[in-house]
Motif scaffolding. Structure first.
Motif, PDB file in Angstrom:
ATOM      1  N   TRP A   1      -0.474  11.223 -13.697  1.00 45.52           N
ATOM      2  CA  TRP A   1      -1.699  11.059 -14.488  1.00 45.52           C
ATOM      3  C   TRP A   1      -1.932  12.371 -15.231  1.00 45.52           C
ATOM      4  CZ3 TRP A   1      -4.392   6.552 -15.014  1.00 45.52           C
ATOM      5  CH2 TRP A   1      -5.593   6.610 -15.714  1.00 45.52           C
ATOM      6  N   GLY A   2      -1.215  12.536 -16.330  1.00 49.03           N
ATOM      7  CA  GLY A   2      -1.319  13.784 -17.087  1.00 49.03           C
ATOM      8  C   GLY A   2      -0.979  14.964 -16.193  1.00 49.03           C
ATOM      9  N   ASN A   3      -1.812  16.006 -16.257  1.00 51.44           N
ATOM     10  CA  ASN A   3      -1.581  17.168 -15.403  1.00 51.44           C
ATOM     11  C   ASN A   3      -2.424  17.128 -14.125  1.00 51.44           C
ATOM     12  OD1 ASN A   3      -4.096  17.705 -16.427  1.00 51.44           O
ATOM     13  ND2 ASN A   3      -3.563  19.645 -17.373  1.00 51.44           N
ATOM     14  N   LEU A   4      -2.982  15.957 -13.842  1.00 47.99           N
ATOM     15  CA  LEU A   4      -3.782  15.774 -12.628  1.00 47.99           C
ATOM     16  C   LEU A   4      -2.897  15.276 -11.488  1.00 47.99           C
ATOM     17  CD1 LEU A   4      -6.857  14.070 -14.315  1.00 47.99           C
ATOM     18  CD2 LEU A   4      -6.649  16.468 -13.637  1.00 47.99           C
ATOM     19  N   GLU A   5      -3.508  15.095 -10.333  1.00 48.53           N
ATOM     20  CA  GLU A   5      -2.787  14.595  -9.162  1.00 48.53           C
ATOM     21  C   GLU A   5      -2.103  13.266  -9.485  1.00 48.53           C
ATOM     22  OE1 GLU A   5      -2.862  15.506  -5.642  1.00 48.53           O
ATOM     23  OE2 GLU A   5      -3.486  17.462  -6.406  1.00 48.53           O
ATOM     24  N   PRO A   6      -0.883  13.064  -8.999  1.00 47.94           N
ATOM     25  CA  PRO A   6      -0.242  11.751  -9.177  1.00 47.94           C
ATOM     26  C   PRO A   6      -1.076  10.663  -8.486  1.00 47.94           C
ATOM     27  CG  PRO A   6       1.328  13.366  -8.348  1.00 47.94           C
ATOM     28  CD  PRO A   6      -0.025  14.007  -8.298  1.00 47.94           C
ATOM     29  N   VAL A   7      -0.955   9.473  -8.980  1.00 49.09           N
ATOM     30  CA  VAL A   7      -1.716   8.332  -8.472  1.00 49.09           C
ATOM     31  C   VAL A   7      -0.951   7.694  -7.317  1.00 49.09           C
ATOM     32  CG1 VAL A   7      -2.675   6.080  -9.095  1.00 49.09           C
ATOM     33  CG2 VAL A   7      -2.692   7.955 -10.772  1.00 49.09           C
ATOM     34  N   PRO A   8      -1.617   7.496  -6.163  1.00 45.31           N
ATOM     35  CA  PRO A   8      -0.949   6.787  -5.067  1.00 45.31           C
ATOM     36  C   PRO A   8      -0.619   5.347  -5.484  1.00 45.31           C
ATOM     37  CG  PRO A   8      -2.938   7.889  -4.277  1.00 45.31           C
ATOM     38  CD  PRO A   8      -2.950   7.981  -5.779  1.00 45.31           C
ATOM     39  N   ILE A   9       0.500   4.855  -4.989  1.00 45.74           N
ATOM     40  CA  ILE A   9       0.967   3.508  -5.325  1.00 45.74           C
ATOM     41  C   ILE A   9       0.802   2.604  -4.110  1.00 45.74           C
ATOM     42  CG2 ILE A   9       2.953   2.125  -6.058  1.00 45.74           C
ATOM     43  CD1 ILE A   9       4.064   4.748  -7.318  1.00 45.74           C
ATOM     44  N   ILE A  10       0.150   1.461  -4.326  1.00 46.38           N
ATOM     45  CA  ILE A  10       0.057   0.430  -3.291  1.00 46.38           C
ATOM     46  C   ILE A  10       1.176  -0.556  -3.589  1.00 46.38           C
ATOM     47  CG2 ILE A  10      -1.352  -1.410  -2.299  1.00 46.38           C
ATOM     48  CD1 ILE A  10      -3.837   0.169  -3.268  1.00 46.38           C
ATOM     49  N   LYS A  11       2.150  -0.649  -2.704  1.00 44.88           N
ATOM     50  CA  LYS A  11       3.330  -1.487  -2.958  1.00 44.88           C
ATOM     51  C   LYS A  11       3.272  -2.842  -2.257  1.00 44.88           C
ATOM     52  CE  LYS A  11       6.786   1.959  -4.073  1.00 44.88           C
ATOM     53  NZ  LYS A  11       7.466   1.425  -5.230  1.00 44.88           N
ATOM     54  N   LYS A  12       2.580  -2.927  -1.132  1.00 41.58           N
ATOM     55  CA  LYS A  12       2.543  -4.192  -0.388  1.00 41.58           C
ATOM     56  C   LYS A  12       1.226  -4.310   0.353  1.00 41.58           C
ATOM     57  CE  LYS A  12       4.994  -2.042   3.400  1.00 41.58           C
ATOM     58  NZ  LYS A  12       6.083  -1.986   4.277  1.00 41.58           N
ATOM     59  N   ASP A  13       0.977  -5.508   0.854  1.00 48.13           N
ATOM     60  CA  ASP A  13      -0.234  -5.783   1.622  1.00 48.13           C
ATOM     61  C   ASP A  13      -1.487  -5.342   0.861  1.00 48.13           C
ATOM     62  OD1 ASP A  13      -1.450  -6.940   3.769  1.00 48.13           O
ATOM     63  OD2 ASP A  13      -1.148  -5.237   5.124  1.00 48.13           O
ATOM     64  N   VAL A  14      -1.545  -5.716  -0.412  1.00 52.22           N
ATOM     65  CA  VAL A  14      -2.574  -5.245  -1.330  1.00 52.22           C
ATOM     66  C   VAL A  14      -3.978  -5.571  -0.834  1.00 52.22           C
ATOM     67  CG1 VAL A  14      -3.453  -5.445  -3.691  1.00 52.22           C
ATOM     68  CG2 VAL A  14      -0.980  -5.374  -3.273  1.00 52.22           C
ATOM     69  N   VAL A  15      -4.198  -6.793  -0.385  1.00 46.91           N
ATOM     70  CA  VAL A  15      -5.536  -7.185   0.067  1.00 46.91           C
ATOM     71  C   VAL A  15      -5.995  -6.301   1.218  1.00 46.91           C
ATOM     72  CG1 VAL A  15      -6.878  -9.054   1.145  1.00 46.91           C
ATOM     73  CG2 VAL A  15      -5.365  -9.556  -0.788  1.00 46.91           C
ATOM     74  N   ASN A  16      -5.146  -6.084   2.203  1.00 44.86           N
ATOM     75  CA  ASN A  16      -5.540  -5.236   3.334  1.00 44.86           C
ATOM     76  C   ASN A  16      -5.746  -3.789   2.922  1.00 44.86           C
ATOM     77  OD1 ASN A  16      -5.822  -7.157   5.343  1.00 44.86           O
ATOM     78  ND2 ASN A  16      -3.639  -7.132   5.824  1.00 44.86           N
ATOM     79  N   GLU A  17      -4.937  -3.294   1.990  1.00 42.05           N
ATOM     80  CA  GLU A  17      -5.118  -1.918   1.511  1.00 42.05           C
ATOM     81  C   GLU A  17      -6.455  -1.768   0.786  1.00 42.05           C
ATOM     82  OE1 GLU A  17      -3.264   0.799   2.241  1.00 42.05           O
ATOM     83  OE2 GLU A  17      -2.172  -0.577   3.559  1.00 42.05           O
ATOM     84  N   ILE A  18      -6.833  -2.777   0.002  1.00 44.26           N
ATOM     85  CA  ILE A  18      -8.125  -2.725  -0.688  1.00 44.26           C
ATOM     86  C   ILE A  18      -9.258  -2.843   0.326  1.00 44.26           C
ATOM     87  CG2 ILE A  18      -9.629  -3.923  -2.335  1.00 44.26           C
ATOM     88  CD1 ILE A  18      -7.104  -4.541  -3.978  1.00 44.26           C
ATOM     89  N   LYS A  19      -9.095  -3.673   1.336  1.00 43.62           N
ATOM     90  CA  LYS A  19     -10.121  -3.763   2.384  1.00 43.62           C
ATOM     91  C   LYS A  19     -10.314  -2.416   3.074  1.00 43.62           C
ATOM     92  CE  LYS A  19      -9.792  -8.682   3.416  1.00 43.62           C
ATOM     93  NZ  LYS A  19      -9.435  -9.725   4.390  1.00 43.62           N
ATOM     94  N   LYS A  20      -9.226  -1.686   3.307  1.00 42.16           N
ATOM     95  CA  LYS A  20      -9.334  -0.352   3.910  1.00 42.16           C
ATOM     96  C   LYS A  20     -10.117   0.591   2.996  1.00 42.16           C
ATOM     97  CE  LYS A  20      -4.948  -0.592   6.404  1.00 42.16           C
ATOM     98  NZ  LYS A  20      -3.567  -0.068   6.444  1.00 42.16           N
ATOM     99  N   LEU A  21      -9.851   0.519   1.694  1.00 40.91           N
ATOM    100  CA  LEU A  21     -10.578   1.354   0.741  1.00 40.91           C
ATOM    101  C   LEU A  21     -12.068   1.020   0.755  1.00 40.91           C
ATOM    102  CD1 LEU A  21      -8.148   1.366  -2.332  1.00 40.91           C
ATOM    103  CD2 LEU A  21      -8.600   3.257  -0.739  1.00 40.91           C
ATOM    104  N   LYS A  22     -12.390  -0.269   0.854  1.00 41.69           N
ATOM    105  CA  LYS A  22     -13.787  -0.688   0.880  1.00 41.69           C
ATOM    106  C   LYS A  22     -14.526  -0.133   2.103  1.00 41.69           C
ATOM    107  CE  LYS A  22     -15.012  -4.890  -0.256  1.00 41.69           C
ATOM    108  NZ  LYS A  22     -15.118  -6.332  -0.512  1.00 41.69           N
ATOM    109  N   MET A  23     -13.816   0.055   3.188  1.00 42.72           N
ATOM    110  CA  MET A  23     -14.433   0.540   4.429  1.00 42.72           C
ATOM    111  C   MET A  23     -14.675   2.052   4.409  1.00 42.72           C
ATOM    112  SD  MET A  23     -14.979  -2.207   6.015  1.00 42.72           S
ATOM    113  CE  MET A  23     -15.486  -1.630   7.616  1.00 42.72           C
ATOM    114  N   GLN A  24     -14.007   2.761   3.508  1.00 39.57           N
ATOM    115  CA  GLN A  24     -14.187   4.210   3.430  1.00 39.57           C
ATOM    116  C   GLN A  24     -15.548   4.538   2.830  1.00 39.57           C
ATOM    117  OE1 GLN A  24     -10.903   5.675   1.114  1.00 39.57           O
ATOM    118  NE2 GLN A  24      -9.385   5.116   2.663  1.00 39.57           N
TER     119      GLN A  24
END
Length: 187
Positions: free
Chosen positions: A94-117
């Motif tokens: 992302w330009g000269n900023l931190e690289p963006v983490p990639i969600i490769k699998k289990d997208v729904v559960n990964e998003i649910k984890k983000l929602k809980m943070q």
């Protein structure tokens, strides 16, 4: 718990992209002489979110533009924690900023984890294929449709012919001076 908000620009006839993914119907610039404009709405939205999730194609388009943009929304957008959903990408700069983490699998559960943070709400901009893959999950809490005063007659719709019934409840409507209309719904 944080909300996941999907925001899509759409034509009056329900298309979110042209048949070759063109976005000509979207405003080239959000700024107008009026205070009642999409740019101000987006700046207000950025204050309520701290995380952005993008599909691969939208990530590619955003990454090519926003890290070097001087538009007023760019600093807030670039400061968001970002994730890209892709099985193909190996890295996501992302330009000269931190690289963006990639969600490769289990997208729904990964998003649910983000929602809980702890934190502010989460936005998904564009990313038609990603949003379509999430329509039957329970991770999307709000839809914001910005209806553009244009008719495409063909292209890519967010809701396809095989989409299931989705009952929405109106949260807000907002009309902008340039003719665009924001419709916000909750599930």
């Amino acid at each position: 718990m944080r909300k996941v908000i999907v925001q899509e620009f759409m034509t009056v006839d329900g298309f979110a992209a042209g048949k070759n993914d063109e976005l000509d119907f979207m405003p080239a610039s959000f700024s107008t002489d009026s205070e009642n404009n999409i740019e101000n709405n987006q700046l207000q939205l950025i204050e309520t979110i701290d995380t952005m999730i993008l599909g691969r194609a939208t990530y590619t388009m955003f990454e090519a533009y926003w890290p070097n943009s001087d538009e007023p929304i760019a600093p807030g957008l670039n400061a968001l924690k970002k994730y890209v959903v892709s099985e193909r990408l190996e890295q996501a700069p992302w330009g000269n900023l931190e690289p963006v983490p990639i969600i490769k699998k289990d997208v729904v559960n990964e998003i649910k984890k983000l929602k809980m943070q702890a934190g502010k709400d989460i936005i998904i901009w564009g990313s038609l294929s990603l949003v379509q893959s999430l329509l039957n999950s329970d991770v999307i809490d709000e839809y914001q449709f910005i209806i553009c005063p244009a008719v495409l007659s063909n292209g890519r719709k967010l809701f396809t012919d095989d989409s299931k019934l989705l009952k929405l409840h109106l949260l807000e409507t907002k009309t902008f001076d340039d003719g665009h209309v924001l419709l916000s719904y909750t599930i």
